[in-house]
Enzyme design. Structure first.
Site, mmCIF file in Angstrom:
data_model
loop_
_atom_site.group_PDB
_atom_site.id
_atom_site.type_symbol
_atom_site.label_atom_id
_atom_site.label_comp_id
_atom_site.label_asym_id
_atom_site.label_seq_id
_atom_site.Cartn_x
_atom_site.Cartn_y
_atom_site.Cartn_z
ATOM 1 C CE LYS A 111 -13.107 -6.998 5.584
ATOM 2 N NZ LYS A 111 -12.537 -6.287 4.437
ATOM 3 N NE ARG A 149 -2.772 -7.073 -4.468
ATOM 4 C CZ ARG A 149 -3.562 -7.260 -3.429
ATOM 5 N NH1 ARG A 149 -3.062 -7.699 -2.298
ATOM 6 N NH2 ARG A 149 -4.855 -7.031 -3.497
ATOM 7 C CG HIS A 192 -1.901 -1.028 1.406
ATOM 8 N ND1 HIS A 192 -2.020 -1.776 2.540
ATOM 9 C CD2 HIS A 192 -2.870 -1.472 0.563
ATOM 10 C CE1 HIS A 192 -3.032 -2.631 2.409
ATOM 11 N NE2 HIS A 192 -3.557 -2.478 1.216
HETATM 12 P P1 ADP Z 1 -7.202 -3.984 2.196
HETATM 13 O O1 ADP Z 1 -6.302 -5.189 1.981
HETATM 14 O O2 ADP Z 1 -6.538 -2.882 2.892
HETATM 15 O O3 ADP Z 1 -8.586 -4.322 2.640
HETATM 16 P P2 ADP Z 1 -7.518 -3.903 -0.480
HETATM 17 O O4 ADP Z 1 -7.030 -5.281 -0.570
HETATM 18 O O5 ADP Z 1 -8.825 -3.542 -1.098
HETATM 19 O O6 ADP Z 1 -7.525 -3.350 0.921
HETATM 20 O O7 ADP Z 1 -6.398 -2.952 -1.033
HETATM 21 C C1 ADP Z 1 -6.564 -1.600 -1.156
HETATM 22 C C2 ADP Z 1 -5.791 -1.217 -2.379
HETATM 23 O O8 ADP Z 1 -4.425 -1.520 -2.152
HETATM 24 C C3 ADP Z 1 -6.192 -1.995 -3.617
HETATM 25 O O9 ADP Z 1 -6.133 -1.129 -4.724
HETATM 26 C C4 ADP Z 1 -5.131 -3.034 -3.740
HETATM 27 O O10 ADP Z 1 -4.911 -3.402 -5.081
HETATM 28 C C5 ADP Z 1 -3.935 -2.297 -3.187
HETATM 29 N N1 ADP Z 1 -2.970 -3.237 -2.642
HETATM 30 C C6 ADP Z 1 -3.177 -4.187 -1.722
HETATM 31 N N2 ADP Z 1 -2.046 -4.873 -1.485
HETATM 32 C C7 ADP Z 1 -1.093 -4.339 -2.303
HETATM 33 C C8 ADP Z 1 0.272 -4.630 -2.554
HETATM 34 N N3 ADP Z 1 0.898 -5.632 -1.931
HETATM 35 N N4 ADP Z 1 0.922 -3.881 -3.444
HETATM 36 C C9 ADP Z 1 0.281 -2.870 -4.064
HETATM 37 N N5 ADP Z 1 -1.003 -2.570 -3.910
HETATM 38 C C10 ADP Z 1 -1.701 -3.290 -3.028
#
Ligand code: ADP
Length: 163
Positions: free
Chosen positions: A48, A97, A24
């Site tokens: 959740k 990803r 993130h």
């Molecule tokens: P969370 O895991 O925080 O609930 P999400 O999975 O929806 O949220 O992720 C929020 C955003 O962060 C999404 O756009 C997701 O693609 C991106 N994201 C999650 N993990 C990664 C990562 N390892 N690398 C880059 N972006 C990521």
């Protein structure tokens, strides 16, 4: 109309961030120079159960981006597009990803566009080393007493250690 008029470009990066990971952080930091503001937006789903409380997640995100005044943290209930409207944000930022992410994000992005035509979803590719990373993996490692120092930003690691 004055062409030099300064319209703030605000991007919303929605997620649960339970907790925020290095994946993130990388997407957010790489996007920050493109926009005037990037709002890391914690979406609250009342159905959740979260591992970290909302306050803890806010704290960890604030600590991660304490050095960058263009990056803020907020939280919201309900639809991401409604939050964007309230904020005057015209961009939703998402990370990609894998091709599975793409398929998932494509439908959300297209639906969001139908609900709010003034919003654009902007995608940023993950760095290769962050492709296997997600918050669920970090939670699993934490639950079993493992070392998450490589997976979360340093201020997040320090915060978790202090709990
Ligand atoms: P969370 O895991 O925080 O609930 P999400 O999975 O929806 O949220 O992720 C929020 C955003 O962060 C999404 O756009 C997701 O693609 C991106 N994201 C999650 N993990 C990664 C990562 N390892 N690398 C880059 N972006 C990521």
């Amino acid at each position: 109309m004055n062409k030099m008029q300064n319209i703030e470009k605000i991007a919303v990066f929605p997620g649960s961030f339970d907790p925020i990971t290095c994946g993130h952080e990388s997407v957010i930091r790489r996007a920050a120079p493109i926009f005037d503001k990037v709002i890391v937006a914690i979406g609250q789903n009342t159905l959740k159960n979260y591992f970290f409380s909302l306050e803890q997640r806010i704290e960890m995100i604030s600590a991660t981006f304490a050095d960058n005044p263009r990056i803020d943290v907020m939280h919201y209930d309900g639809l991401t597009v409604d939050f964007c409207k309230q904020l005057g944000a015209s961009y939703i930022l998402r990370g990609l990803r894998t091709s599975a992410d793409f398929e998932f994000e494509r439908s959300i992005g297209q639906i969001n566009k139908q609900m709010y035509p003034d919003v654009e979803t902007v995608f940023m590719l993950t760095q290769p080393e962050h492709t296997p990373l997600n918050s669920g993996v970090v939670r699993d490692v934490l639950k079993h007493g493992g070392d998450v120092s490589r997976f979360v930003p340093k201020p997040v690691f320090d915060y978790i250690q202090s709990l």
